[in-house]
Design an enzyme around this catalytic site. Sequence first.
Site, short mmCIF file in Angstrom:
data_model
loop_
_atom_site.label_atom_id
_atom_site.label_comp_id
_atom_site.label_asym_id
_atom_site.label_seq_id
_atom_site.Cartn_x
_atom_site.Cartn_y
_atom_site.Cartn_z
N CYS A 120 -0.46 4.15 1.98
CA CYS A 120 -0.32 3.98 3.43
C CYS A 120 1.13 4.18 3.88
O CYS A 120 1.39 4.82 4.89
CB CYS A 120 -0.74 2.57 3.85
SG CYS A 120 -2.19 1.94 3.01
N ASP A 121 2.07 3.59 3.17
CA ASP A 121 3.44 3.47 3.68
C ASP A 121 4.46 4.34 2.95
O ASP A 121 5.62 4.41 3.38
CB ASP A 121 3.90 2.00 3.61
CG ASP A 121 3.03 1.11 4.49
OD1 ASP A 121 2.50 1.62 5.50
OD2 ASP A 121 2.87 -0.08 4.18
N CYS A 153 0.84 -1.21 0.00
CA CYS A 153 0.00 0.00 0.00
C CYS A 153 0.87 1.25 0.00
O CYS A 153 1.35 1.67 1.06
CB CYS A 153 -0.92 -0.04 1.22
SG CYS A 153 -2.04 1.36 1.29
#
Length: 308
Positions: free
Chosen positions: A138-139, A135
Amino acid sequence: MEDSTMTDVIIVGAGCAGLTAAVYAIRAGLSVLVFEKYMYGGQISVSSEVENYPSIEKISGPDLSNNIYQQAINQGADIRFEEVLSVQLDGTEKTVTTAENTYAAKAVIIANGVQRRTLGCAGEEEFTGRGVSYCATCDGAFFRGKTVAVVGGGNTALEDALFLSNLCEKVYIIHRSEALRGEKVMRDAVLSRANITVLYDTTVQEIRGESKVSSVHVQNSQTDESSVLPVDAVFIAIGLAPDNQIFSALALDSAGYLVADENCTTAIPGVYVAGDNRTKLLRQIITAAADGAVAAFQAANYINVLSD
Ligand SMILES: Cc1cc2nc3c(=O)[nH]c(=O)nc-3n(C[C@H](O)[C@H](O)[C@H](O)COP(=O)(O)OP(=O)(O)OC[C@H]3O[C@@H](n4cnc5c(N)ncnc54)[C@H](O)[C@@H]3O)c2cc1C
């Protein structure tokens, strides 16, 4: 065996969508039974850190999972660790069957999420959460100014590469075919970015590192030549895998997602879908939680009309 108790709402899945639905349904005065086949929190339980949920600056995935779980339990949710194997969704008495029992409910909220496709190469599992991510949204921010690789050639991989190229010094796209698959507008954008290099006909052999990722080993399928790319992270973007076969009484799109809009309703009265399992633009905690709230609200309205 059949449990003759009629629950107001059965929720399939204790991820962000399912647990939020539980909280909202209980607060609407409904009795709630949640079934989870693995680990409460779902995908987020394997995320290292979350930094994009409003009002929470930073939290580990497991801590966030625990918080949502405890919140649902404290409100009165009955959460059982049983895999849902089949469902009967028609009529005013719906049933959900696990290996333990068959349970009846007036309404069902399906919040079974998705699986992320994995590469299956050496090092992938070992370094998940330590440089291997599924992701970029996300990261990606954890790798600001670093060199990263994105594996894949479809729209998600191209979106991820563009997103990362705004943060990272260098982005490699590792794609197993001779041409990128994503939409032309995305391909053009990727190819015009000076800090993105596309490696065509290339497969990942191994991801290596010590405590975290330090390199990815790749091979060109045309020349058989192997090379090592020093990278700080590998973002795997080879697709999501919905797992909705047991809900095939509902409409699925061509990719296997449950067809539903922002209202989370399906063609069957009293059946709602919430979270990553449905057709949608952005699969994140915030959208899963929003779906859970909407689905529970819809279920409460449906049950109120039933009881009149
Ligand atoms: C590594 C990683 C990092 C991420 N980081 C972020 C982030 O930083 N920020 C962000 O917003 N999003 C992030 N995401 C995405 C986010 O986790 C998902 O969008 C969100 O978890 C979706 O929630 P969900 O409840 O719809 O599905 P899921 O989290 O997939 O939960 C579904 C649950 O249903 C259960 N289930 C499935 N089938 C059955 C069955 N038959 N019977 C019983 N239970 C069943 C599953 O075991 C699972 O627990 C990340 C995802 C991953 C994989």
